[in-house]
Motif scaffolding. Structure first.
Motif, PDB file in Angstrom:
ATOM      1  N   ILE A 250      11.852   9.978  16.507  1.00  0.00           N
ATOM      2  CA  ILE A 250      12.042  11.420  16.291  1.00  0.00           C
ATOM      3  C   ILE A 250      13.509  11.731  16.011  1.00  0.00           C
ATOM      4  O   ILE A 250      13.837  12.540  15.121  1.00  0.00           O
ATOM      5  N   SER A 251      14.407  11.068  16.718  1.00  0.00           N
ATOM      6  CA  SER A 251      15.839  11.293  16.487  1.00  0.00           C
ATOM      7  C   SER A 251      16.250  10.837  15.092  1.00  0.00           C
ATOM      8  O   SER A 251      17.029  11.526  14.413  1.00  0.00           O
ATOM      9  N   ALA A 252      15.720   9.704  14.645  1.00  0.00           N
ATOM     10  CA  ALA A 252      16.050   9.225  13.305  1.00  0.00           C
ATOM     11  C   ALA A 252      15.526  10.178  12.242  1.00  0.00           C
ATOM     12  O   ALA A 252      16.216  10.480  11.249  1.00  0.00           O
ATOM     13  N   LEU A 253      14.294  10.671  12.419  1.00  0.00           N
ATOM     14  CA  LEU A 253      13.725  11.604  11.440  1.00  0.00           C
ATOM     15  C   LEU A 253      14.540  12.885  11.366  1.00  0.00           C
ATOM     16  O   LEU A 253      14.882  13.365  10.264  1.00  0.00           O
ATOM     17  N   ILE A 254      14.885  13.439  12.518  1.00  0.00           N
ATOM     18  CA  ILE A 254      15.667  14.681  12.530  1.00  0.00           C
ATOM     19  C   ILE A 254      17.062  14.453  11.943  1.00  0.00           C
ATOM     20  O   ILE A 254      17.573  15.270  11.159  1.00  0.00           O
ATOM     21  N   GLY A 255      17.688  13.341  12.308  1.00  0.00           N
ATOM     22  CA  GLY A 255      19.033  13.065  11.800  1.00  0.00           C
ATOM     23  C   GLY A 255      19.059  12.854  10.307  1.00  0.00           C
ATOM     24  O   GLY A 255      19.916  13.404   9.590  1.00  0.00           O
ATOM     25  N   VAL A 256      18.128  12.069   9.773  1.00  0.00           N
ATOM     26  CA  VAL A 256      18.100  11.794   8.327  1.00  0.00           C
ATOM     27  C   VAL A 256      17.786  13.067   7.543  1.00  0.00           C
ATOM     28  O   VAL A 256      18.404  13.353   6.512  1.00  0.00           O
ATOM     29  N   MET A 257      16.828  13.853   8.012  1.00  0.00           N
ATOM     30  CA  MET A 257      16.486  15.092   7.315  1.00  0.00           C
ATOM     31  C   MET A 257      17.629  16.101   7.374  1.00  0.00           C
ATOM     32  O   MET A 257      17.866  16.835   6.395  1.00  0.00           O
ATOM     33  N   SER A 258      18.348  16.136   8.476  1.00  0.00           N
ATOM     34  CA  SER A 258      19.507  17.040   8.566  1.00  0.00           C
ATOM     35  C   SER A 258      20.596  16.623   7.580  1.00  0.00           C
ATOM     36  O   SER A 258      21.152  17.473   6.858  1.00  0.00           O
TER      37      SER A 258
END
Length: 393
Positions: A250-258
């Motif tokens: 979840i952290s990777a998804l949020i970070g990459v999308m941000s």
């Protein structure tokens, strides 16, 4: 009935009339097809460029998140084996074969180069001892485990000492466990041992000015029996590091999308700024060109006005000359028709030349000058006063 020549001629003329129309229609269809293909090619090119830009931005966002994770997240855990040794074996007493405590020197560097612990990050350090349930260990009771971290220069950073012992098990419980687990014990799948975990540090923080590179572990017991030992270092994460470690996907998804959204916004704003800047420069160029063209237009418009004003002034001056002529008093000299014609021909006239009125006086006859000198003097003064811009030739 046989078709006549007129019918053949009419059919030929009809075919000739349809031929150019078909040719024009074919040309139009070909032009439309070429324009359509050109538009399709442009659209495909734009779509391919857009896909390439999106992929590039995505990989850049992924690289930024990976770099941030690698630099921000410290080592989560570090496990290293501990090998004990005895510093002295030459005991003066014959009853003891070992005279010193078991000691181990543990390196706290990853691959011998990089530090395991990050500055300011709290760590939990524990020592795991696998000890057999032997009579010697059961009779040992409590023993002390001491850890002394040291820096690269050999200075002692801190000292920690904790006590430990085997878990108590009665003789009946040991007998029942031996009977139940006898098949596994006979096959070697299980052993009669206990794992003793000693927590040396609950929150150890490394010093940036005096970083830790190793530690000395000492067990204060000469008769302790140990199968093997391991040192565990666990990072105690809080805040963002806790989320990054315990929820990695979840952290990777949020970070990459941000990162992707931020980079896309920067690209869109840059593109809009570039277009607005180009339009502004074009508008300024057009305005400058119009300003440069305005003086020429004004000159072109002013010239006819000046000409009109000159004509009006000329007409006014002519009107004034007529008035002056009317205002000339009659001298009372009677002359013949020929003399009057000569006088009319000899009257002064004003002509326009290069924006100036030039007054021309024709040469009067000598007889007329002698007879009417007073009249000529009067007329010359009157014309000079009325036509100030005229010059006599």
């Amino acid at each position: 009935m046989q078709p006549t020549m007129e019918e053949f001629e009419s059919e030929d003329s009809g075919v000739q009339d349809v031929g150019p129309q078909i040719n024009v229609l074919v040309v139009q269809i070909l032009e439309m097809m070429s324009v359509l293909l050109l538009r399709i090619r442009q659209k495909l090119l734009e779509i391919s460029i857009l896909i390439c830009v999106i992929l590039l931005v995505f990989w850049v966002a992924l690289f930024l998140y990976g770099s941030f994770y690698y630099s921000f997240m410290p080592t989560a855990n570090f496990i290293t084996p501990v090998y004990f040794f005895y510093s002295r074996t030459d005991c003066p007493s014959p009853h003891h074969s070992v005279c010193s405590f078991p000691v181990a020197n543990v390196s706290l560097l990853k691959n011998g180069k990089h530090q395991v612990m990050t500055y300011g990050q709290p760590y939990r350090i524990t020592l795991e001892l696998e000890m057999p349930e032997s009579p010697a260990n059961q009779e040992l009771g409590m023993f002390l485990v001491k850890m002394t971290p040291y820096s690269k220069a050999g200075h002692i950073v801190d000292i920690s000492a904790r006590s430990a012992m085997l878990h108590y098990r009665s003789s009946l419980l040991q007998a029942l466990g031996t009977v139940v687990f006898s098949p596994m014990l006979l096959t070697g799948a299980s052993e009669q041992k206990q794992s003793v975990i000693v927590e040396l540090y609950s929150e150890f923080k490394d010093n940036s000015y005096n970083p830790t590179v190793g530690a000395i572990i000492e067990i204060h017991s000469q008769h302790i029996q140990i199968y093997r030992a391991h040192l565990y270092i666990f990072a105690h994460f809080t805040g963002i590091r806790y989320l990054l470690y315990h929820f990695p996907l979840i952290s990777a998804l949020i970070g990459v999308m941000s990162n992707f959204t931020f980079l896309s916004l920067i690209i869109v704003l840059s593109f809009l700024q570039f277009n607005l800047g180009g339009r502004r420069t074009r508008g300024k160029a057009v305005m400058q060109q119009e300003e440069n063209n305005e003086p020429d237009d004004l000159n072109d418009q002013s010239e006819p006005q000046d000409e009109g004003k000159a004509a009006e002034s000329f007409d006014d001056r002519g009107y004034n000359s007529v008035e002056v002529e009317e205002s000339i008093p009659d001298v009372g000299v009677e002359e013949s028709d020929d003399d009057s014609r000569e006088l009319a021909e000899d009257e002064p006239t004003c002509e326009a030349g290069n924006g100036e009125m030039i007054l021309r006086h024709r040469n009067l006859s000598q007889n007329m000058l002698q007879s009417s000198q007073a009249l000529t003097d009067t007329t010359d003064k009157t014309y000079q006063n009325s036509f100030g811009v005229c010059s006599s030739c």
